[in-house]
Design a protein around this motif. Structure first.
Motif, PDB file in Angstrom:
ATOM      1  N   LEU A   1      -2.521  53.797  61.927  1.00 46.91           N
ATOM      2  CA  LEU A   1      -1.648  54.513  61.015  1.00 46.91           C
ATOM      3  C   LEU A   1      -0.686  55.293  62.087  1.00 46.91           C
ATOM      4  CD1 LEU A   1      -4.255  56.404  58.839  1.00 46.91           C
ATOM      5  CD2 LEU A   1      -2.145  54.874  58.095  1.00 46.91           C
ATOM      6  N   GLY A   2      -0.815  54.962  63.600  1.00 47.52           N
ATOM      7  CA  GLY A   2      -0.130  55.640  64.606  1.00 47.52           C
ATOM      8  C   GLY A   2      -0.596  57.215  64.832  1.00 47.52           C
ATOM      9  N   LEU A   3      -1.618  57.376  64.535  1.00 44.36           N
ATOM     10  CA  LEU A   3      -2.409  58.656  64.704  1.00 44.36           C
ATOM     11  C   LEU A   3      -2.981  58.674  66.326  1.00 44.36           C
ATOM     12  CD1 LEU A   3      -4.221  59.891  61.757  1.00 44.36           C
ATOM     13  CD2 LEU A   3      -2.265  60.819  62.497  1.00 44.36           C
ATOM     14  N   VAL A   4      -3.356  57.494  66.935  1.00 41.15           N
ATOM     15  CA  VAL A   4      -3.655  57.363  68.175  1.00 41.15           C
ATOM     16  C   VAL A   4      -3.204  55.987  68.777  1.00 41.15           C
ATOM     17  CG1 VAL A   4      -6.090  58.270  67.739  1.00 41.15           C
ATOM     18  CG2 VAL A   4      -5.872  55.637  67.519  1.00 41.15           C
ATOM     19  N   ASN A   5      -3.076  55.778  70.258  1.00 41.61           N
ATOM     20  CA  ASN A   5      -2.226  54.746  70.751  1.00 41.61           C
ATOM     21  C   ASN A   5      -3.090  53.697  70.995  1.00 41.61           C
ATOM     22  OD1 ASN A   5      -1.165  57.511  71.763  1.00 41.61           O
ATOM     23  ND2 ASN A   5       0.680  56.193  71.623  1.00 41.61           N
ATOM     24  N   LYS A   6      -4.585  53.761  71.536  1.00 39.95           N
ATOM     25  CA  LYS A   6      -5.267  52.842  71.829  1.00 39.95           C
ATOM     26  C   LYS A   6      -6.738  52.962  71.611  1.00 39.95           C
ATOM     27  CE  LYS A   6      -2.178  51.171  75.576  1.00 39.95           C
ATOM     28  NZ  LYS A   6      -2.082  50.958  77.118  1.00 39.95           N
ATOM     29  N   ILE A   7      -7.523  52.062  71.523  1.00 41.22           N
ATOM     30  CA  ILE A   7      -9.063  52.200  71.498  1.00 41.22           C
ATOM     31  C   ILE A   7      -9.538  51.853  73.061  1.00 41.22           C
ATOM     32  CG2 ILE A   7     -11.019  51.057  70.697  1.00 41.22           C
ATOM     33  CD1 ILE A   7      -9.243  52.335  68.422  1.00 41.22           C
ATOM     34  N   GLY A   8     -10.270  53.069  73.202  1.00 40.77           N
ATOM     35  CA  GLY A   8     -10.694  52.978  74.818  1.00 40.77           C
ATOM     36  C   GLY A   8     -11.413  54.212  74.954  1.00 40.77           C
ATOM     37  N   ASN A   9     -12.055  54.457  76.136  1.00 40.56           N
ATOM     38  CA  ASN A   9     -13.061  55.478  76.747  1.00 40.56           C
ATOM     39  C   ASN A   9     -12.177  56.428  77.520  1.00 40.56           C
ATOM     40  OD1 ASN A   9     -13.341  54.128  78.903  1.00 40.56           O
ATOM     41  ND2 ASN A   9     -15.116  53.181  78.701  1.00 40.56           N
ATOM     42  N   LEU A  10     -13.163  57.172  77.913  1.00 41.00           N
ATOM     43  CA  LEU A  10     -12.806  58.350  78.845  1.00 41.00           C
ATOM     44  C   LEU A  10     -12.060  57.870  79.995  1.00 41.00           C
ATOM     45  CD1 LEU A  10     -12.259  61.433  79.647  1.00 41.00           C
ATOM     46  CD2 LEU A  10     -14.642  61.530  80.382  1.00 41.00           C
TER      47      LEU A  10
ATOM     48  N   ASP B   1       0.618  62.685  75.470  1.00 41.22           N
ATOM     49  CA  ASP B   1       1.565  61.408  75.849  1.00 41.22           C
ATOM     50  C   ASP B   1       1.025  60.362  75.484  1.00 41.22           C
ATOM     51  OD1 ASP B   1       3.833  62.893  77.611  1.00 41.22           O
ATOM     52  OD2 ASP B   1       2.244  63.670  78.584  1.00 41.22           O
ATOM     53  N   SER B   2      -0.266  60.096  75.368  1.00 43.53           N
ATOM     54  CA  SER B   2      -1.105  59.218  75.000  1.00 43.53           C
ATOM     55  C   SER B   2      -2.629  59.409  74.485  1.00 43.53           C
ATOM     56  CB  SER B   2      -1.203  58.066  76.085  1.00 43.53           C
ATOM     57  OG  SER B   2      -1.606  56.665  75.244  1.00 43.53           O
ATOM     58  N   ILE B   3      -2.913  58.881  73.554  1.00 42.09           N
ATOM     59  CA  ILE B   3      -4.306  59.247  72.840  1.00 42.09           C
ATOM     60  C   ILE B   3      -5.002  57.708  72.801  1.00 42.09           C
ATOM     61  CG2 ILE B   3      -5.452  60.097  70.770  1.00 42.09           C
ATOM     62  CD1 ILE B   3      -2.887  61.668  70.103  1.00 42.09           C
TER      63      ILE B   3
ATOM     64  N   GLY C   1      -5.942  65.900  54.218  1.00 46.82           N
ATOM     65  CA  GLY C   1      -7.083  66.205  54.592  1.00 46.82           C
ATOM     66  C   GLY C   1      -8.338  64.961  54.899  1.00 46.82           C
ATOM     67  N   ARG C   2      -7.775  63.748  54.801  1.00 49.79           N
ATOM     68  CA  ARG C   2      -8.259  62.575  54.626  1.00 49.79           C
ATOM     69  C   ARG C   2      -9.065  62.094  56.072  1.00 49.79           C
ATOM     70  NH1 ARG C   2      -7.247  57.049  50.907  1.00 49.79           N
ATOM     71  NH2 ARG C   2      -9.203  55.899  51.542  1.00 49.79           N
ATOM     72  N   ILE C   3     -10.085  61.680  56.183  1.00 54.08           N
ATOM     73  CA  ILE C   3     -10.814  61.373  57.405  1.00 54.08           C
ATOM     74  C   ILE C   3     -10.271  59.773  57.530  1.00 54.08           C
ATOM     75  CG2 ILE C   3     -12.460  63.024  57.342  1.00 54.08           C
ATOM     76  CD1 ILE C   3     -14.507  60.916  56.503  1.00 54.08           C
ATOM     77  N   TRP C   4     -10.419  59.263  58.876  1.00 56.44           N
ATOM     78  CA  TRP C   4     -10.117  57.867  59.481  1.00 56.44           C
ATOM     79  C   TRP C   4     -11.073  57.687  60.387  1.00 56.44           C
ATOM     80  CZ3 TRP C   4      -6.989  55.939  55.765  1.00 56.44           C
ATOM     81  CH2 TRP C   4      -6.208  56.901  55.137  1.00 56.44           C
ATOM     82  N   SER C   5     -11.309  56.280  60.692  1.00 51.33           N
ATOM     83  CA  SER C   5     -12.013  55.763  61.782  1.00 51.33           C
ATOM     84  C   SER C   5     -10.913  55.461  62.745  1.00 51.33           C
ATOM     85  CB  SER C   5     -12.780  54.377  61.487  1.00 51.33           C
ATOM     86  OG  SER C   5     -11.555  53.460  61.156  1.00 51.33           O
ATOM     87  N   GLY C   6     -11.460  55.358  64.124  1.00 55.64           N
ATOM     88  CA  GLY C   6     -10.752  55.452  65.164  1.00 55.64           C
ATOM     89  C   GLY C   6      -9.536  54.213  65.053  1.00 55.64           C
ATOM     90  N   ILE C   7     -10.254  52.935  64.619  1.00 57.87           N
ATOM     91  CA  ILE C   7      -9.449  51.815  64.452  1.00 57.87           C
ATOM     92  C   ILE C   7      -8.302  51.828  63.347  1.00 57.87           C
ATOM     93  CG2 ILE C   7      -9.475  49.496  63.546  1.00 57.87           C
ATOM     94  CD1 ILE C   7     -12.207  49.135  64.777  1.00 57.87           C
ATOM     95  N   LYS C   8      -8.676  52.646  62.244  1.00 58.07           N
ATOM     96  CA  LYS C   8      -7.488  52.848  61.111  1.00 58.07           C
ATOM     97  C   LYS C   8      -6.487  53.822  61.556  1.00 58.07           C
ATOM     98  CE  LYS C   8      -6.073  52.312  56.934  1.00 58.07           C
ATOM     99  NZ  LYS C   8      -5.448  51.044  56.444  1.00 58.07           N
ATOM    100  N   ALA C   9      -7.097  54.781  62.252  1.00 58.56           N
ATOM    101  CA  ALA C   9      -6.007  55.910  63.009  1.00 58.56           C
ATOM    102  C   ALA C   9      -5.094  55.111  63.767  1.00 58.56           C
ATOM    103  CB  ALA C   9      -6.800  56.890  63.676  1.00 58.56           C
ATOM    104  N   LYS C  10      -5.458  54.188  64.592  1.00 58.42           N
ATOM    105  CA  LYS C  10      -4.546  53.303  65.421  1.00 58.42           C
ATOM    106  C   LYS C  10      -3.262  52.692  64.374  1.00 58.42           C
ATOM    107  CE  LYS C  10      -4.238  49.995  69.129  1.00 58.42           C
ATOM    108  NZ  LYS C  10      -3.368  49.165  68.365  1.00 58.42           N
TER     109      LYS C  10
END
Length: 592
Positions: free
Chosen positions: A499-508, A396-398, A488-497
């Motif tokens: 692109l829409g691959l993740v929702n937010k930058i954060g921790n556990l 539901d959220s990443i 097959g391309r790799i992305w950093s967390g910031i770039k993934a955000k």
């Protein structure tokens, strides 16, 4: 008759020796506990937390192969508990400061950032952090830069020269020994097979690695420059030119605060605590402090629970050892789904991926949990790549760390072929007979042709298309859009955000808070999975043969102690030795 009595005598002797060994082991365990109890682990007023970053930090405490016979230190503290202990110490009036002693480790920057953020929070409470080092590389300098004062031994050395990746290529070697590989892949950036089909990086792989390293390096320089109050461009020039390799140069360039011996550092700690010159400083190490503080602030008044599932390590077929994602996770997810008191799930993913088949089965179980009305939130660690992203994408959220390596959306198969090495090199010829034209196809002792290639590539393409489809549905993105940033391309967390691959930058903790809001929980308890047994219990079960890990786990731990920084490469070799079928896996290990 003589043989009979000889066999009986041998059996009795073997049993007696086994009893003697177990007896000595039990004495050793008892002695270990007695010695541990004699150690001064009490928390007193004016204590200083002694922090040495361990070489092994699993996501979950003790979620690692069974410990060896070091009975005085059986707990392998996990990342969540390590940061929790530091944050608890920040509020603890008995803890005056932290003595950070530098050590060598090869953790990912996402892991290190969570520790560093906890140290920053500790320092923000007005407490001191003093660091002493003999050697500094980029990773321990990243942690140590959070200290108020950073001391370096007069004969110390600094290995601060920028980020780099080195990848070995085996094509020429395998050609010389006559070892061939049948290679199939989908995604032009999926570079896992390159070391076996090329002699150097492809242009695509060089591009993605350069961009990824550049983003990571920028984040790193930004955080270091702010912590040390240095100009960003000057710091970059310093590292790029390797201008601070000695203590004197590092001091001149303001990378450290002083060149000193440990006695000088201890004198400074006494001064900060208003102690006299000969007053003893009471240190308590992080493991003992964790044991004292771990139950603090736990709220047992609510029956509602949030399950935190630690999905760390390679995704493999079979049950899997601790620190691996095997079929035991299917049962874990099914039990969570049927447990009424669990209202939400947080999946902590720190995995480079692995088996495509098991990744798909795990995703199915996650979908079934969501169908029960239980929110699922993902928190990403150092890696959530390939199969690691596959099992995450329907959440539901990443939440991703800025330093997380994610993406690597692709599929490949790497199958050795021994025809040339057996026939040309050692003179073993293979002949066949079968019931039909396909009966002896896909035999690793025979050359593969068009038939095998067609079937394998079709299978790869089908699995890749499914990968794209599950991301499309999970992230509400058009398939064509996903195809553009997959490959097959790799992305950093910031770039993934972006692109829409993740929702937010954060921790556990951010992910847990999000899950509680989605489940409308004001009060809740955390239940961690997999459930961990006491380390001594694990050891005894292994020695008695009751633990499926058994001697395998003990051997793995011994290998870790012997190989140290080489263990990731050993684990990678072990993975490819034992895992078959189509793979969704990150193609390399980043150590800088």
């Amino acid at each position: 008759m003589k043989t009979f009595f000889s066999s009986i005598f041998s059996s009795c002797l073997g049993a007696l020796l086994a009893l003697i060994v177990i007896g000595f082991l039990l004495i050793a365990i008892g002695t270990g506990f007695m010695l541990r109890n004699k150690t001064d682990t009490k928390l007193t007023e004016n204590s200083v937390l002694q922090l040495i970053i361990p070489g092994l930090i699993p996501e979950q405490t003790n979620n690692n192969p069974i410990q060896s016979y070091n009975l005085n230190n059986t707990v392998t503290i996990g990342l969540k508990d390590l940061t929790k202990a530091i944050l608890h110490a920040a509020k603890d009036p008995k803890i005056r400061g932290i003595y950070l002693q530098s050590s060598n480790y090869n953790h990912g920057y996402a892991t290190l950032k969570e520790i560093r953020d906890a140290l920053q929070a500790f320092k923000n409470e007005g407490k001191f952090i003093i660091c002493y080092s003999n050697y500094l590389d980029h990773k321990n300098y990243y942690i140590n830069s959070a200290a108020n004062q950073l001391y370096l031994h007069p004969l110390g050395f600094l290995d601060l020269k920028g980020f780099g990746i080195s990848i070995p290529y085996f094509k020429e070697f395998t050609d010389k020994i006559g070892l061939d590989f049948n290679i199939y892949y989908a995604g032009e950036f999926k570079s896992a097979t390159e070391p076996f089909r090329l002699n150097k990086m492809s242009d695509q792989n060089r591009l993605q690695l350069k961009e990824f390293l550049g983003e990571q390096y920028h984040l790193y320089l930004d955080e270091i420059s702010k912590a040390r109050n240095l100009d960003y461009n000057e710091l970059k020039s310093n590292f790029d030119g390797f201008k601070s390799y000695s203590p004197k140069l590092a001091y001149t360039n303001q990378l450290i605060d002083s060149i000193a011996y440990e006695s000088d550092v201890l004198a400074n700690i006494r001064s900060k605590m208003n102690f006299n010159e000969n007053d003893k400083i009471h240190f308590i190490n992080i493991q003992d402090y964790f044991a004292i503080s771990k139950s603090a602030n736990e709220d047992f008044s609510s029956s509602n629970r949030i399950a935190v599932v630690y999905a760390e390590g390679n995704i493999i077929e079979g049950k899997g050892e601790e620190g691996e994602i095997g079929r035991k996770y299917i049962k874990i997810l099914r039990d969570i789904r049927s447990t009424k008191s669990i209202k939400a799930v947080v999946l902590r993913v720190n995995s480079p991926g692995g088996s495509a088949l098991l990744s798909d089965e795990l995703l199915k179980e996650i979908d079934l949990i969501k169908a029960q009305g239980k929110p699922v939130v993902v928190s990403m660690g150092d890696y959530a790549a390939s199969g690691g992203y596959y099992i995450s994408c329907h959440a539901d959220s990443i939440f991703s760390n800025a330093y997380t390596l994610t993406g690597s959306i692709g599929v490949f198969a790497l199958i050795p072929n021994f025809n040339r090495i057996s026939g040309d090199k050692i003179g073993i010829d293979i002949d066949t007979v079968g019931t039909g034209p396909m009966a002896n196809k896909f035999n690793v002792m025979l050359p593969w042709g068009i038939d095998e290639a067609k079937i394998m590539q079709e299978n790869i393409a089908q699995t890749y298309d499914q990968f794209i489809s599950v991301i499309s549905s999970g992230r509400s993105l058009a398939k064509e859009q996903v195809k553009e940033f997959a490959k097959g391309r790799i992305w950093s967390g910031i770039k993934a955000k972006e692109l829409g691959l993740v929702n937010k930058i954060g921790n556990l903790d951010d992910a847990i808070s999000c899950a509680s809001r989605m489940a409308s929980l004001e009060k809740f308890r955390i239940s961690e999975f997999p459930t961990q047994k006491d380390p001594i219990q694990k050891l005894m079960e292994a020695l008695q043969g009751n633990n499926e890990e058994g001697s395998v786990g003990i051997k793995a731990r011994i290998m870790e102690q012997e190989l140290e920084e080489m263990i990731p490469y050993y684990q990678e070799m072990k993975y490819w030795k034992t895992n078959k079928g189509l793979q969704m896996k990150l193609p390399f290990i980043i150590s800088k």
